[in-house]
Write a protein that holds these residues in place. Structure first.
Motif, PDB file in Angstrom:
ATOM      1  N   ASN A   2       0.816  -1.216   0.000  1.00 44.29           N
ATOM      2  CA  ASN A   2       0.000   0.000   0.000  1.00 44.29           C
ATOM      3  C   ASN A   2       0.851   1.268   0.000  1.00 44.29           C
ATOM      4  O   ASN A   2       0.348   2.342  -0.325  1.00 44.29           O
ATOM      5  N   TYR A   3       2.099   1.168   0.366  1.00 41.00           N
ATOM      6  CA  TYR A   3       2.952   2.346   0.448  1.00 41.00           C
ATOM      7  C   TYR A   3       3.779   2.566  -0.809  1.00 41.00           C
ATOM      8  O   TYR A   3       3.881   3.675  -1.292  1.00 41.00           O
ATOM      9  N   CYS A   4       4.367   1.491  -1.355  1.00 38.30           N
ATOM     10  CA  CYS A   4       5.248   1.666  -2.511  1.00 38.30           C
ATOM     11  C   CYS A   4       4.719   0.984  -3.769  1.00 38.30           C
ATOM     12  O   CYS A   4       5.375   0.984  -4.791  1.00 38.30           O
ATOM     13  N   SER A   5       3.555   0.372  -3.698  1.00 36.10           N
ATOM     14  CA  SER A   5       2.892  -0.287  -4.827  1.00 36.10           C
ATOM     15  C   SER A   5       3.696  -1.458  -5.391  1.00 36.10           C
ATOM     16  O   SER A   5       3.526  -1.818  -6.552  1.00 36.10           O
ATOM     17  N   ALA A   6       4.563  -2.048  -4.597  1.00 34.74           N
ATOM     18  CA  ALA A   6       5.326  -3.214  -5.044  1.00 34.74           C
ATOM     19  C   ALA A   6       4.442  -4.454  -4.961  1.00 34.74           C
ATOM     20  O   ALA A   6       3.552  -4.547  -4.124  1.00 34.74           O
ATOM     21  N   SER A   7       4.694  -5.404  -5.844  1.00 33.16           N
ATOM     22  CA  SER A   7       3.976  -6.666  -5.833  1.00 33.16           C
ATOM     23  C   SER A   7       4.764  -7.670  -4.997  1.00 33.16           C
ATOM     24  O   SER A   7       5.934  -7.931  -5.269  1.00 33.16           O
ATOM     25  N   ILE A   8       4.111  -8.214  -3.970  1.00 30.82           N
ATOM     26  CA  ILE A   8       4.783  -9.122  -3.048  1.00 30.82           C
ATOM     27  C   ILE A   8       4.166 -10.498  -3.198  1.00 30.82           C
ATOM     28  O   ILE A   8       2.960 -10.658  -3.049  1.00 30.82           O
ATOM     29  N   GLU A   9       4.992 -11.485  -3.513  1.00 34.32           N
ATOM     30  CA  GLU A   9       4.508 -12.842  -3.704  1.00 34.32           C
ATOM     31  C   GLU A   9       4.818 -13.685  -2.481  1.00 34.32           C
ATOM     32  O   GLU A   9       5.729 -13.397  -1.722  1.00 34.32           O
ATOM     33  N   GLY A  10       4.052 -14.724  -2.295  1.00 38.92           N
ATOM     34  CA  GLY A  10       4.267 -15.621  -1.173  1.00 38.92           C
ATOM     35  C   GLY A  10       3.208 -15.391  -0.112  1.00 38.92           C
ATOM     36  O   GLY A  10       2.587 -14.334  -0.042  1.00 38.92           O
ATOM     37  N   HIS A  15       5.203 -10.103   3.097  1.00 36.91           N
ATOM     38  CA  HIS A  15       4.711  -8.727   3.093  1.00 36.91           C
ATOM     39  C   HIS A  15       5.162  -7.981   4.347  1.00 36.91           C
ATOM     40  O   HIS A  15       5.462  -6.791   4.302  1.00 36.91           O
ATOM     41  N   LEU A  16       5.247  -8.675   5.461  1.00 33.96           N
ATOM     42  CA  LEU A  16       5.704  -8.037   6.692  1.00 33.96           C
ATOM     43  C   LEU A  16       7.196  -7.751   6.641  1.00 33.96           C
ATOM     44  O   LEU A  16       7.651  -6.678   7.044  1.00 33.96           O
ATOM     45  N   LYS A  17       7.968  -8.700   6.114  1.00 26.52           N
ATOM     46  CA  LYS A  17       9.404  -8.490   5.980  1.00 26.52           C
ATOM     47  C   LYS A  17       9.688  -7.361   4.994  1.00 26.52           C
ATOM     48  O   LYS A  17      10.650  -6.618   5.153  1.00 26.52           O
ATOM     49  N   HIS A  18       8.834  -7.229   3.977  1.00 26.06           N
ATOM     50  CA  HIS A  18       8.967  -6.141   3.010  1.00 26.06           C
ATOM     51  C   HIS A  18       8.803  -4.795   3.714  1.00 26.06           C
ATOM     52  O   HIS A  18       9.551  -3.858   3.456  1.00 26.06           O
ATOM     53  N   ASP A  21      11.970  -3.724   5.982  1.00 25.04           N
ATOM     54  CA  ASP A  21      13.202  -3.328   5.299  1.00 25.04           C
ATOM     55  C   ASP A  21      13.031  -1.963   4.636  1.00 25.04           C
ATOM     56  O   ASP A  21      12.207  -1.798   3.742  1.00 25.04           O
ATOM     57  N   GLN A  22      13.826  -1.007   5.069  1.00 24.90           N
ATOM     58  CA  GLN A  22      13.715   0.345   4.543  1.00 24.90           C
ATOM     59  C   GLN A  22      14.191   0.430   3.090  1.00 24.90           C
ATOM     60  O   GLN A  22      13.767   1.305   2.358  1.00 24.90           O
ATOM     61  N   LYS A  23      15.042  -0.494   2.675  1.00 23.46           N
ATOM     62  CA  LYS A  23      15.528  -0.474   1.296  1.00 23.46           C
ATOM     63  C   LYS A  23      14.459  -0.951   0.317  1.00 23.46           C
ATOM     64  O   LYS A  23      14.352  -0.432  -0.780  1.00 23.46           O
ATOM     65  N   THR A  24      13.666  -1.963   0.711  1.00 24.02           N
ATOM     66  CA  THR A  24      12.653  -2.484  -0.208  1.00 24.02           C
ATOM     67  C   THR A  24      11.372  -1.659  -0.175  1.00 24.02           C
ATOM     68  O   THR A  24      10.656  -1.611  -1.160  1.00 24.02           O
ATOM     69  N   CYS A  25      11.071  -1.019   0.948  1.00 27.27           N
ATOM     70  CA  CYS A  25       9.864  -0.196   1.045  1.00 27.27           C
ATOM     71  C   CYS A  25      10.224   1.137   1.716  1.00 27.27           C
ATOM     72  O   CYS A  25       9.981   1.323   2.909  1.00 27.27           O
ATOM     73  N   PRO A  26      10.788   2.059   0.949  1.00 24.27           N
ATOM     74  CA  PRO A  26      11.239   3.318   1.552  1.00 24.27           C
ATOM     75  C   PRO A  26      10.097   4.236   1.990  1.00 24.27           C
ATOM     76  O   PRO A  26      10.302   5.128   2.798  1.00 24.27           O
ATOM     77  N   LYS A  27       8.886   4.024   1.487  1.00 26.99           N
ATOM     78  CA  LYS A  27       7.772   4.920   1.790  1.00 26.99           C
ATOM     79  C   LYS A  27       6.967   4.518   3.023  1.00 26.99           C
ATOM     80  O   LYS A  27       6.083   5.244   3.442  1.00 26.99           O
ATOM     81  N   ALA A  28       7.250   3.356   3.595  1.00 30.62           N
ATOM     82  CA  ALA A  28       6.501   2.924   4.773  1.00 30.62           C
ATOM     83  C   ALA A  28       6.869   3.805   5.964  1.00 30.62           C
ATOM     84  O   ALA A  28       8.044   4.075   6.196  1.00 30.62           O
ATOM     85  N   PRO A  29       5.869   4.272   6.727  1.00 35.14           N
ATOM     86  CA  PRO A  29       6.163   5.117   7.888  1.00 35.14           C
ATOM     87  C   PRO A  29       6.888   4.333   8.984  1.00 35.14           C
ATOM     88  O   PRO A  29       6.740   3.110   9.108  1.00 35.14           O
ATOM     89  N   ASP A  30       7.663   5.043   9.780  1.00 33.65           N
ATOM     90  CA  ASP A  30       8.424   4.408  10.857  1.00 33.65           C
ATOM     91  C   ASP A  30       7.492   3.744  11.870  1.00 33.65           C
ATOM     92  O   ASP A  30       7.825   2.709  12.431  1.00 33.65           O
TER      93      ASP A  30
END
Length: 135
Positions: A2-10, A15-18, A21-30
């Protein structure tokens, strides 16, 4: 995502590990990262997830203008320290132990077996397993 519009499989915790990680989802709030880290720590019993990783602290300190040397010096000792078991954790552990013994069709007397007690003491010294009568 919902934050970076990336497609997460599995279907596990990808999705939680995504989100952590600040590198894979830089737009997620702290705050979201902290909530997810807390959830995973309670779900898996892994207290290391409660504090940010060294990579995250170094990226946070760089953005705040601090040197990365300070962030590399920070160590997380939560994985090495046996914190006291809370009553809630004790109740959950007792219930899970009971469920394991019942579903594995193991006699209740295993709870008083010296080798089993020694095994539990090596895993978590502060946890006191119940007797067969309590189970």
């Amino acid at each position: 995502c919902n934050y970076c519009s990336a497609s997460i499989e599995g279907r596990d915790d990808n999705h939680l590990k995504h989100l952590i990680d600040q590198k894979t989802c830089p737009k997620a709030p702290d705050r979201t990262r902290a909530d997810v880290r807390g959830y995973l720590a309670t779900k898996k019993g892994n207290q290391d997830l409660l504090s940010p990783s060294i990579a995250e602290t170094s990226s946070l300190s760089e953005s705040q203008g601090q040197t990365t040397v300070e962030s590399r010096k920070r160590k997380n000792l939560l994985g090495y320290v046996d914190l006291p078991v809370t009553p809630e954790q004790t109740n959950r552990a007792h219930f899970k132990l009971l469920r394991f013994i019942i579903h594995a069709n193991i006699p209740f007397s295993v709870a008083e077996n010296w080798f089993f007690r020694h095994f539990l003491d090596k895993i978590r010294p502060s946890y006191q397993a119940p007797s067969r009568y309590v189970l």
